[in-house]
Design an enzyme around this catalytic site. Sequence first.
Site, PDB file in Angstrom:
ATOM      1  N   LYS A  14      -6.893  -9.891  -4.412  1.00 30.64           N
ATOM      2  CA  LYS A  14      -6.987 -10.219  -5.841  1.00 30.64           C
ATOM      3  C   LYS A  14      -8.439 -10.277  -6.317  1.00 30.64           C
ATOM      4  O   LYS A  14      -8.767  -9.750  -7.371  1.00 30.64           O
ATOM      5  CB  LYS A  14      -6.304 -11.565  -6.146  1.00 30.64           C
ATOM      6  N   ARG A  88      -0.101 -20.500 -10.283  1.00 33.11           N
ATOM      7  CA  ARG A  88       0.438 -20.565  -8.926  1.00 33.11           C
ATOM      8  C   ARG A  88       1.688 -21.423  -8.846  1.00 33.11           C
ATOM      9  O   ARG A  88       2.223 -21.604  -7.747  1.00 33.11           O
ATOM     10  CB  ARG A  88      -0.619 -21.164  -8.000  1.00 33.11           C
ATOM     11  N   ARG A 127     -12.024 -11.759   6.897  1.00 36.14           N
ATOM     12  CA  ARG A 127     -12.836 -12.195   5.753  1.00 36.14           C
ATOM     13  C   ARG A 127     -13.635 -13.452   6.084  1.00 36.14           C
ATOM     14  O   ARG A 127     -14.727 -13.652   5.562  1.00 36.14           O
ATOM     15  CB  ARG A 127     -11.913 -12.451   4.551  1.00 36.14           C
ATOM     16  N   ARG A 133     -15.462 -19.385   4.612  1.00 36.63           N
ATOM     17  CA  ARG A 133     -14.471 -20.347   4.119  1.00 36.63           C
ATOM     18  C   ARG A 133     -13.649 -20.855   5.290  1.00 36.63           C
ATOM     19  O   ARG A 133     -13.022 -20.072   5.991  1.00 36.63           O
ATOM     20  CB  ARG A 133     -13.548 -19.673   3.092  1.00 36.63           C
ATOM     21  N   ARG A 145      -1.400 -21.886   3.888  1.00 43.66           N
ATOM     22  CA  ARG A 145      -1.611 -21.254   2.569  1.00 43.66           C
ATOM     23  C   ARG A 145      -0.502 -20.242   2.298  1.00 43.66           C
ATOM     24  O   ARG A 145      -0.011 -20.139   1.176  1.00 43.66           O
ATOM     25  CB  ARG A 145      -2.987 -20.569   2.525  1.00 43.66           C
TER      26      ARG A 145
HETATM   27  P1  AMP Z   1      -8.153 -19.117  -3.665  1.00 43.95           P
HETATM   28  O1  AMP Z   1      -9.632 -18.883  -3.711  1.00 43.95           O
HETATM   29  O2  AMP Z   1      -7.443 -18.524  -4.842  1.00 43.95           O
HETATM   30  O3  AMP Z   1      -7.546 -18.716  -2.350  1.00 43.95           O
HETATM   31  O4  AMP Z   1      -7.930 -20.690  -3.790  1.00 43.95           O
HETATM   32  C1  AMP Z   1      -8.446 -21.585  -2.822  1.00 43.95           C
HETATM   33  C2  AMP Z   1      -7.772 -22.944  -2.963  1.00 43.95           C
HETATM   34  O5  AMP Z   1      -8.034 -23.497  -4.271  1.00 43.95           O
HETATM   35  C3  AMP Z   1      -6.254 -22.927  -2.857  1.00 43.95           C
HETATM   36  O6  AMP Z   1      -5.797 -22.953  -1.511  1.00 43.95           O
HETATM   37  C4  AMP Z   1      -5.872 -24.179  -3.627  1.00 43.95           C
HETATM   38  O7  AMP Z   1      -6.097 -25.345  -2.847  1.00 43.95           O
HETATM   39  C5  AMP Z   1      -6.889 -24.188  -4.761  1.00 43.95           C
HETATM   40  N1  AMP Z   1      -6.375 -23.450  -5.945  1.00 43.95           N
HETATM   41  C6  AMP Z   1      -6.869 -22.311  -6.490  1.00 43.95           C
HETATM   42  N2  AMP Z   1      -6.149 -21.931  -7.557  1.00 43.95           N
HETATM   43  C7  AMP Z   1      -5.165 -22.851  -7.699  1.00 43.95           C
HETATM   44  C8  AMP Z   1      -4.069 -23.007  -8.596  1.00 43.95           C
HETATM   45  N3  AMP Z   1      -3.836 -22.136  -9.601  1.00 43.95           N
HETATM   46  N4  AMP Z   1      -3.265 -24.099  -8.441  1.00 43.95           N
HETATM   47  C9  AMP Z   1      -3.487 -24.997  -7.461  1.00 43.95           C
HETATM   48  N5  AMP Z   1      -4.472 -24.894  -6.559  1.00 43.95           N
HETATM   49  C10 AMP Z   1      -5.313 -23.840  -6.669  1.00 43.95           C
END
Ligand code: AMP
Length: 193
Positions: A14, A88, A127, A133, A145
């Site tokens: 994404k 989400r 990654r 991360r 996740r």
């Molecule tokens: P990402 O970078 O999109 O993988 O997001 C990393 C982490 O941020 C996720 O595992 C969640 O803990 C939190 N997060 C990001 N976007 C959301 C969302 N829309 N709703 C809830 N938690 C989020």
Amino acid sequence: MLNIVLFGPPGAGKGTQSERLKEKYGLVHISTGDVFRGLDPNSELAKLAKSYSDKGELVPDEITIKILESEVQKFPEAKGVIYDGFPRTEAQAEALDVFLTGKNTSVTMMLSLVVPEQELKTRLIERAKTSRRQDDADPEIVQNRINTYNKQTAPVAGFYEKQNKLLEINGVGSIDEITQRLYDAIENSLATN
Ligand code: AMP
């Protein structure tokens, strides 16, 4: 306004593809994950968000929706937005509809990147070498996740399917191939709607 929800499990591509779409269509790219990671690490909000993301769980809706809305408000002149990693949950999707209606606009389409689970795990571990991360590097967190995605997030596709806005895209292949599929899907959809 062109409002694209770029959807898919962690590791689907994404972030990478959002950057391409942003350039091509002159959009603002909003990633809630990036917003959470960019908060002042000493702030209470950052600590709270990290307490969830460190476990591979979702940050509560109320906080995430507020963060997203204030991020969108930073770009009043935007021609459109790519929503990466939001919504989400169904509650987030509903909140986004209400929010955009208030701005006299709506979600144009959801592009959902489809990638098999084993490929996601391989990509995330790879990654981790560059993203630094912890939630990419630890196989248990990665699994959590993916489980969180399957349980809480995957149903959000149905929300947009009911509105005839869901477009599924094969997310396996080279980055360029996938970008081209996304461009084609966007142009087709804009030409027919
Ligand atoms: P990402 O970078 O999109 O993988 O997001 C990393 C982490 O941020 C996720 O595992 C969640 O803990 C939190 N997060 C990001 N976007 C959301 C969302 N829309 N709703 C809830 N938690 C989020």
